[in-house]
Design a protein around this motif. Structure first.
Motif, short mmCIF file in Angstrom:
data_model
loop_
_atom_site.label_atom_id
_atom_site.label_comp_id
_atom_site.label_asym_id
_atom_site.label_seq_id
_atom_site.Cartn_x
_atom_site.Cartn_y
_atom_site.Cartn_z
N ASP A 172 -0.73 0.43 2.22
CA ASP A 172 -1.31 2.08 1.93
C ASP A 172 -1.83 2.18 0.62
OD1 ASP A 172 -0.19 3.14 4.34
OD2 ASP A 172 1.68 3.78 3.32
N ILE A 173 -1.56 1.42 -0.09
CA ILE A 173 -2.35 1.42 -1.34
C ILE A 173 -3.67 0.60 -1.26
CG2 ILE A 173 -2.03 0.35 -3.81
CD1 ILE A 173 1.06 0.20 -3.21
N HIS A 174 -3.78 -0.39 -0.54
CA HIS A 174 -4.87 -1.09 -0.60
C HIS A 174 -5.93 -0.50 0.51
CE1 HIS A 174 -3.69 -4.21 -3.11
NE2 HIS A 174 -2.34 -4.46 -2.62
N THR A 175 -5.35 0.30 1.48
CA THR A 175 -6.42 0.78 2.51
C THR A 175 -7.65 1.29 1.61
OG1 THR A 175 -4.56 1.29 3.78
CG2 THR A 175 -6.90 1.99 4.44
N ASN A 176 -7.15 2.09 0.87
CA ASN A 176 -8.48 2.93 0.20
C ASN A 176 -9.21 2.00 -0.78
OD1 ASN A 176 -8.01 5.16 1.55
ND2 ASN A 176 -6.36 5.93 0.33
N SER A 177 -8.69 1.04 -1.23
CA SER A 177 -8.93 0.28 -2.21
C SER A 177 -9.97 -0.93 -1.88
CB SER A 177 -8.16 -0.37 -3.17
OG SER A 177 -7.20 -1.15 -2.61
N ILE A 178 -10.12 -1.00 -0.51
CA ILE A 178 -10.71 -2.14 -0.12
C ILE A 178 -12.11 -2.41 -0.46
CG2 ILE A 178 -11.73 -1.13 2.30
CD1 ILE A 178 -9.81 -3.67 3.42
N LEU A 179 -12.83 -1.16 -0.90
CA LEU A 179 -14.16 -1.29 -1.55
C LEU A 179 -14.16 -1.21 -2.90
CD1 LEU A 179 -16.06 1.02 1.07
CD2 LEU A 179 -16.52 -1.58 0.55
N SER A 180 -13.08 -1.36 -3.57
CA SER A 180 -13.07 -1.45 -4.99
C SER A 180 -13.75 -2.86 -5.50
CB SER A 180 -11.64 -1.33 -5.61
OG SER A 180 -10.80 -2.26 -5.12
N SER A 181 -13.64 -2.96 -6.73
CA SER A 181 -14.52 -4.41 -7.23
C SER A 181 -13.40 -5.53 -7.04
CB SER A 181 -14.74 -4.13 -8.61
OG SER A 181 -13.49 -4.04 -9.43
N LYS A 182 -12.25 -5.30 -7.22
CA LYS A 182 -11.23 -6.17 -6.90
C LYS A 182 -10.23 -5.86 -5.78
CE LYS A 182 -9.15 -9.65 -9.97
NZ LYS A 182 -8.30 -9.99 -11.09
N PHE A 183 -9.78 -6.72 -5.08
CA PHE A 183 -8.95 -6.39 -3.99
C PHE A 183 -7.73 -7.45 -3.61
CE2 PHE A 183 -7.75 -7.14 0.42
CZ PHE A 183 -7.36 -5.73 0.83
N GLU A 184 -6.50 -6.97 -3.86
CA GLU A 184 -5.18 -7.89 -3.66
C GLU A 184 -5.17 -8.20 -2.29
OE1 GLU A 184 -2.29 -10.37 -5.19
OE2 GLU A 184 -4.15 -9.63 -6.43
N PHE A 185 -5.49 -9.29 -1.64
CA PHE A 185 -5.20 -9.75 -0.40
C PHE A 185 -3.64 -9.84 -0.06
CE2 PHE A 185 -9.56 -11.11 -0.67
CZ PHE A 185 -10.23 -10.53 0.93
#
Lengths: 427, 408
Positions: free
Chosen positions: A106-119
């Motif tokens: 949930d946290i990452h769904t929106n952050s997928i286009l952020s500069s850094k992404f935690e896979f």
């Protein structure tokens, strides 16, 4: 020679054969002085880096305002993941993964286009998004490193491989460990199929883990036979002496199935063969080790056939328990319906356990000292198992020649063929 | 006088059907009727019938100066009886010319000579009776399965009253000596021994159609040239081969029939050789010296030893298991059991379990109905398990097995 290699997992954080194969291959390549930059979605810090330099995709930052990145992202469509997508993992584990990663995703769904992404680096519901993001990062990694060739393992990394090729113009080699047809039978996920096909079309060479897979790639994906080469997998030598003194606690002979209990592995053929054997010879025990979406069905089948007291389920085994299971077995059976390669029989042979394998497995192409049957021919399967249990003439032959045969399957040799493949595309 | 001794082996095994372990104790149908019938009919059409006709014509043409000899196994004779009786008729026609000698062997083309004198003798007598019954001849020459020979075997053969025996001119036995003379057994002076000239025999049997061979294409003229080039003191050239060479191993379109048709005339016209049968040679020639063969030899593979049939774990386990019931079989009177006992001893079953072909034997693969030696072993052991159950039921008495000294 420097290789930019894209994988999805690396020991010790593995869920199946893919990570192990990548590890063996990179060690083999190191012996031929090939440098490997290995990119994984998520590095844990305790990976074995003796043969590679590991790049953690989660550490890579991208500039989303960058024209190229933005354009690339627009080209990528991503979708939610269905259960069939997952290589090497059955829905049971899958369900567990979803519940574990649900809050995170949930946290990452929106952050997928952020500069850094935690896979997550796993095979969760976010898989398609992660695959796409991984591809995007690939072009950044490719631009920031010097290498001669790109090598991508399985469909999860094909988009990354293609992106790296687009960014640098370097030749791309994609490695087919398992196709969508192996994982799902005829009921394939068309998006995964499309990624596999596109990746292979864009690649300069396709490496298949067996002739079986090579033919599948040519026939079902329409890939030019000229660029598809077979490189059989190998096994890492290990010391099994610790398990030499382990014996089964039962006096009956033990026949073992070890693997995921899924359609691909043909567990029902094992149950059917067990029924046929037990009807004639009650002094045999059957063990189905592993878990998967067909496990409950198998348990019901065994109960219905009233063979519960001779047929046992262990659940998922790993590490030492796998070796122990082999040490207790008298025969190992792999009735796979479709098996691109199949490393487990090699491990069984190394533990001095004779094997019966299906002709529909890649490993049957390289094993001489094994009994081979069609997976659907449960008469032949039952007969082979019975013969191995009762006729002592074969035991010595299998021990002596089978072991030698497996010991000759070195990653060094497989890596040499991979190196030859690199050399054929590097200008 | 110099002689050509042309001898053909005729043999087909009773191939086993896929016999699963659940058949054990349930049914005792061991043989692959369809496969055996179709192979015998095919080879009869391609080889036995046309080749017999060719030989018959040659004998007539050359007014009995052309002679050949055969050993025909009991298992193939039984199959002719079942599937192709016309082949027996055509052999009978050859027998009636008086220019054809029939040799004795073990009825089942077995390896009994390596295991038990009693069983060996029983099978040879059974074969002698069969030849007498079919062709009205009492064999005086002996050919053991696949030309297997040793000092111990020569002793047993001599004791059975044979004058001469055929075997391989194995290099490791002969050393510098030539196979082109008559020899005698080192342990039984009465028994003469004829040795196969493998060079000239295999030029026909194996190399004839090989286009990569420097001598291809072979002609009768070329062959007589080689005979003329031999040492003038040589007495006999033994050309021993599978009869199936003509038309089956070497197909008709290779020209093998034309070659065989031309050869006798060419030999009689261009060389000092004439044709003789083994018993004629034993009666007319003096043995040059003795040959010592302490370890068994055969005509198989490059090794010329027994490793095509016994020696690996699969073969030894099957072979040993089979002969554990020998004593019981002596008390057995059931004809069906006795038939199976014979047919299960056929050497081919052990040949299929040979692991040498993993590395070389294309020849092995060609003759093997099984995908691997392991399948051959399992299938044979399943059949044998059922057979042993039947034997136990029918002939419960048992006495200790006496094993001969020459068991390898």
């Amino acid at each position: 020679m420097r290789v930019l290699m894209f994988g999805w997992e690396f020991p010790p954080h593995i869920t199946g054969g893919l990570g192990t194969a990548c590890f063996g291959l990179t060690k083999g390549l190191a012996k031929h002085n090939v440098e490997v930059l290995f990119v994984v979605p998520k590095a844990y810090g305790d990976e074995n880096e003796e043969a590679i330099r590991l790049i953690n995709a989660s550490d890579i930052t991208i500039d989303i305002k960058d024209e190229v990145i933005r354009k690339f992202w627009e080209q990528i469509t991503y979708m939610e993941i269905g259960s069939n997508l997952i290589p090497y993992v059955g829905p049971e584990e899958f369900a567990k993964m979803i519940s574990e990663s649900s809050e995170k995703s949930d946290i990452h769904t929106n952050s997928i286009l952020s500069s850094k992404f935690e896979f997550s680096g796993k095979y969760g519901t976010n898989l398609m998004k992660e695959v796409s993001r991984y591809a995007m990062i690939a072009s950044v990694v490719a631009n920031n490193n010097r290498f001669d060739v790109i090598h991508a393992h399985d469909w999860l990394t094909y988009s990354a491989g293609v992106a790296a090729k687009m960014a640098t113009g370097k030749p791309l080699v994609v490695h087919m460990h398992a196709t969508e047809f192996d994982r799902s039978g005829e009921d394939i996920n068309t998006e995964v199929f499309a990624i596999e096909q596109y990746g292979m079309q864009q690649a300069d060479r396709v490496i298949a883990v067996s002739n079986l897979t090579r033919n599948l790639v040519i026939d079902r994906y329409g890939i030019d036979p000229e660029k598809v080469v077979t490189v059989h997998n190998a096994v890492e030598p290990t010391d099994k002496s610790a398990f030499e003194n382990i014996h089964a606690g039962v006096k009956e002979k033990v026949v073992t199935f070890l693997g995921r209990i899924t359609y691909q592995k043909g567990p029902e053929y094992f149950v059917e063969a067990a029924r046929k054997i037990l009807a004639r010879d009650p002094n045999v025990r059957f063990v189905m080790a592993g878990s998967g979406d067909m496990m409950n069905k198998m348990i019901r089948m065994v109960a219905k056939l009233r063979m519960g007291k001779r047929f046992h389920f262990t659940g998922f085994l790993k590490g030492e328990n796998v070796d122990k299971m082999f040490a207790m077995s008298d025969v190992y059976v792999m009735p796979s319906v479709s098996e691109p390669f199949g490393i487990a029989p090699l491990e069984a042979i190394r533990s001095n356990v004779p094997v019966v394998i299906s002709k529909q497995s890649g490993v049957s192409e390289i094993l001489t000292h094994a009994l081979k049957v069609d997976f659907w021919d449960t008469d032949a399967l039952a007969d082979a198992v019975y013969g191995l249990l009762h006729y002592k003439g074969m035991q010595n032959m299998f021990n002596r020649y089978g072991m030698a045969e497996v010991n000759n399957l070195k990653w060094e040799n497989a890596a040499f063929k991979v190196l030859e493949t690199y050399l054929s595309v590097v200008k | 006088m110099k002689s050509i001794c042309l001898y053909f082996q005729v043999h087909q095994p009773f191939r086993l059907r896929t016999y699963r372990f659940f058949d054990i104790g349930e049914n005792s149908l061991y043989y692959d009727e369809f496969q055996n019938r179709s192979i015998v009919r095919r080879v009869a059409a391609k080889c036995y019938l046309p080749a017999n006709q060719l030989l018959l014509d040659l004998i007539k043409k050359h007014k009995n100066n052309f002679k050949v000899s055969f050993s025909i196994s009991g298992t193939v004779l039984d199959q002719f009886g079942m599937y192709a009786p016309e082949v027996i008729e055509s052999f009978r026609a050859l027998a009636n010319t008086g220019s054809v000698e029939f040799l004795a062997e073990t009825y089942a083309h077995s390896l009994a000579s390596l295991r038990s004198q009693e069983e060996f003798t029983r099978q040879v007598n059974l074969h002698r009776e069969k030849i007498d019954e079919l062709f009205g001849m009492k064999p005086t020459a002996f050919r053991n399965t696949e030309l297997i020979y040793s000092d111990a075997i020569s002793n047993m053969v001599s004791q059975m009253g044979f004058d001469v025996m055929l075997t391989e001119g194995a290099k490791h036995v002969l050393g510098w000596k030539s196979p082109n003379y008559l020899y005698q057994s080192a342990v039984s002076g009465k028994l003469k021994v004829l040795l196969r000239n493998f060079q000239l025999s295999d030029d026909i049997a194996f190399r004839f159609s090989n286009k990569g061979w420097s001598e291809w294409p072979m002609t009768a003229e070329k062959f007589t040239g080689w005979l003329n080039a031999l040492d003038p003191n040589h007495q006999v050239v033994n050309l021993f081969m599978d009869y199936e060479t003509i038309g089956e191993h070497q197909w008709a379109d290779t020209g093998i029939f034309a070659f065989m048709k031309d050869l006798p005339g060419a030999i009689m016209k261009r060389t000092k050789f004439s044709f003789s049968t083994p018993s004629e040679l034993a009666a007319t020639l003096l043995p040059l010296s003795e040959i010592h063969v302490p370890y068994p030899i055969s005509w198989a593979d490059a090794e010329r030893d027994l490793t095509a049939w016994i020696g690996n774990d699969l073969q030894d386990d099957a072979f040993d298991s089979l002969y554990t019931i020998e004593q019981k079989m002596k008390n057995c009177t059931d004809q069906q059991l006795l038939n199976d006992w014979n047919y299960l001893q056929t050497s081919d079953h052990f040949y299929y379990m040979c692991t040498k072909w993993f590395s070389d034997g294309e020849v092995h693969k060609y003759f093997n109905p099984y995908p691997s030696p392991y399948e051959a072993y399992i299938n044979y052991m399943n059949v044998l398990s059922d057979f042993m159950i039947r034997v136990d039921k029918a002939c419960p008495t048992d006495s200790p097995v006496v094993v001969l000294g020459n068991t390898p």
